[in-house]
Design an enzyme around this catalytic site. Structure first.
Site, PDB file in Angstrom:
ATOM      1  N   HIS A  27      47.610 -50.089 -16.751  1.00  0.00           N
ATOM      2  CA  HIS A  27      47.067 -51.134 -15.928  1.00  0.00           C
ATOM      3  C   HIS A  27      47.162 -52.309 -16.411  1.00  0.00           C
ATOM      4  O   HIS A  27      46.639 -52.558 -17.639  1.00  0.00           O
ATOM      5  CB  HIS A  27      45.603 -50.655 -15.665  1.00  0.00           C
ATOM      6  CG  HIS A  27      45.323 -49.370 -15.017  1.00  0.00           C
ATOM      7  ND1 HIS A  27      45.027 -49.003 -13.657  1.00  0.00           N
ATOM      8  CD2 HIS A  27      45.338 -47.891 -15.589  1.00  0.00           C
ATOM      9  CE1 HIS A  27      44.868 -47.694 -13.366  1.00  0.00           C
ATOM     10  NE2 HIS A  27      45.025 -47.279 -14.678  1.00  0.00           N
ATOM     11  N   HIS A  37      50.977 -44.492 -17.054  1.00  0.00           N
ATOM     12  CA  HIS A  37      50.982 -45.732 -16.531  1.00  0.00           C
ATOM     13  C   HIS A  37      50.099 -46.539 -17.172  1.00  0.00           C
ATOM     14  O   HIS A  37      48.988 -46.358 -17.634  1.00  0.00           O
ATOM     15  CB  HIS A  37      50.780 -45.829 -15.077  1.00  0.00           C
ATOM     16  CG  HIS A  37      49.257 -45.064 -14.690  1.00  0.00           C
ATOM     17  ND1 HIS A  37      49.086 -43.810 -14.550  1.00  0.00           N
ATOM     18  CD2 HIS A  37      47.923 -45.484 -14.182  1.00  0.00           C
ATOM     19  CE1 HIS A  37      48.097 -43.382 -14.392  1.00  0.00           C
ATOM     20  NE2 HIS A  37      47.208 -44.352 -14.308  1.00  0.00           N
TER      21      HIS A  37
HETATM   22  P1  5GP Z   1      44.410 -43.725 -13.796  1.00  0.00           P
HETATM   23  O1  5GP Z   1      45.123 -42.387 -13.544  1.00  0.00           O
HETATM   24  O2  5GP Z   1      44.820 -44.540 -14.774  1.00  0.00           O
HETATM   25  O3  5GP Z   1      42.836 -43.197 -13.997  1.00  0.00           O
HETATM   26  O4  5GP Z   1      44.384 -44.069 -12.608  1.00  0.00           O
HETATM   27  C1  5GP Z   1      45.262 -43.964 -11.454  1.00  0.00           C
HETATM   28  C2  5GP Z   1      45.328 -45.280 -10.386  1.00  0.00           C
HETATM   29  O5  5GP Z   1      46.220 -45.052  -9.489  1.00  0.00           O
HETATM   30  C3  5GP Z   1      43.982 -45.616  -9.917  1.00  0.00           C
HETATM   31  O6  5GP Z   1      43.784 -47.130 -10.225  1.00  0.00           O
HETATM   32  C4  5GP Z   1      44.360 -45.909  -8.353  1.00  0.00           C
HETATM   33  O7  5GP Z   1      43.707 -46.789  -7.675  1.00  0.00           O
HETATM   34  C5  5GP Z   1      45.825 -45.909  -8.326  1.00  0.00           C
HETATM   35  N1  5GP Z   1      46.411 -44.782  -7.208  1.00  0.00           N
HETATM   36  C6  5GP Z   1      46.071 -43.886  -6.763  1.00  0.00           C
HETATM   37  N2  5GP Z   1      46.760 -43.385  -5.623  1.00  0.00           N
HETATM   38  C7  5GP Z   1      47.931 -44.412  -5.512  1.00  0.00           C
HETATM   39  C8  5GP Z   1      48.953 -44.451  -4.815  1.00  0.00           C
HETATM   40  O8  5GP Z   1      49.355 -43.660  -3.928  1.00  0.00           O
HETATM   41  N3  5GP Z   1      49.616 -45.511  -4.829  1.00  0.00           N
HETATM   42  C9  5GP Z   1      49.219 -46.651  -5.628  1.00  0.00           C
HETATM   43  N4  5GP Z   1      50.039 -47.663  -5.815  1.00  0.00           N
HETATM   44  N5  5GP Z   1      48.288 -46.683  -6.643  1.00  0.00           N
HETATM   45  C10 5GP Z   1      47.497 -45.464  -6.687  1.00  0.00           C
END
Ligand code: 5GP
Length: 142
Positions: free
Chosen positions: A105, A103
């Site tokens: 951001h 993903h």
């Molecule tokens: P990363 O893997 O890039 O560090 O971040 C994962 C992102 O997913 C975080 O910014 C967190 O806030 C978001 N996140 C975690 N669980 C969920 C979820 O159930 N739904 C959504 N829409 N975002 C989520």
């Protein structure tokens, strides 16, 4: 690197098993709001292809995610009155990745307003629903 886990939370969202605040979808990508936004409008752009991160995705799918991230960034600038956009993408735990479906951001920024720490505060459902409405309308229009 571990294999892709089809039960990660974003895979469940992609399959429609869990809800999301969708802002954009096409045949190869889905974009929805981060439920713990680092700034209002914080959007995650995902490929529909099952990839952990940049290290195992096909170049074509990665390029498509970048195109969608650009669309979301432009829509945020136009619709939210943003002053800038921060784009982040993390790879594997030591690279800062927490959810193991690729993903990107896309984080709309306002001058002088710092980002909140990652995953620090859950946004209210009403605020997420309103934001998804505004961004998806902008994306549908352009
Ligand atoms: P990363 O893997 O890039 O560090 O971040 C994962 C992102 O997913 C975080 O910014 C967190 O806030 C978001 N996140 C975690 N669980 C969920 C979820 O159930 N739904 C959504 N829409 N975002 C989520």
């Amino acid at each position: 690197m571990p294999a892709y886990d089809p039960n990660n939370i974003f895979a469940k969202i992609l399959r429609g098993e869990l809800p999301c605040y969708k802002v954009y979808e096409d045949d190869k990508a889905l974009a929805f709001l981060d439920i713990m936004p680092r700034a209002p409008g914080h959007t995650l752009v995902l490929p529909k292809a099952p990839a952990r991160n940049m290290l195992d995705i096909s170049p074509d799918d990665l390029a498509h995610v970048a195109k969608v991230a650009q669309k979301v960034a432009k829509a945020a600038m136009a619709t939210l009155g943003s002053d800038g956009i921060t784009v982040q993408q993390f790879n594997e735990g030591p690279g800062g990745q927490v959810v193991f479906h690729l993903h990107v951001h896309v984080i709309p920024r306002k001058s002088g307003v710092p980002m909140k720490p990652a995953a620090s505060e859950k946004e209210k459902p009403e605020a997420l629903a309103e934001m998804a409405k505004r961004l998806s309308a902008a994306l549908a229009g352009g």
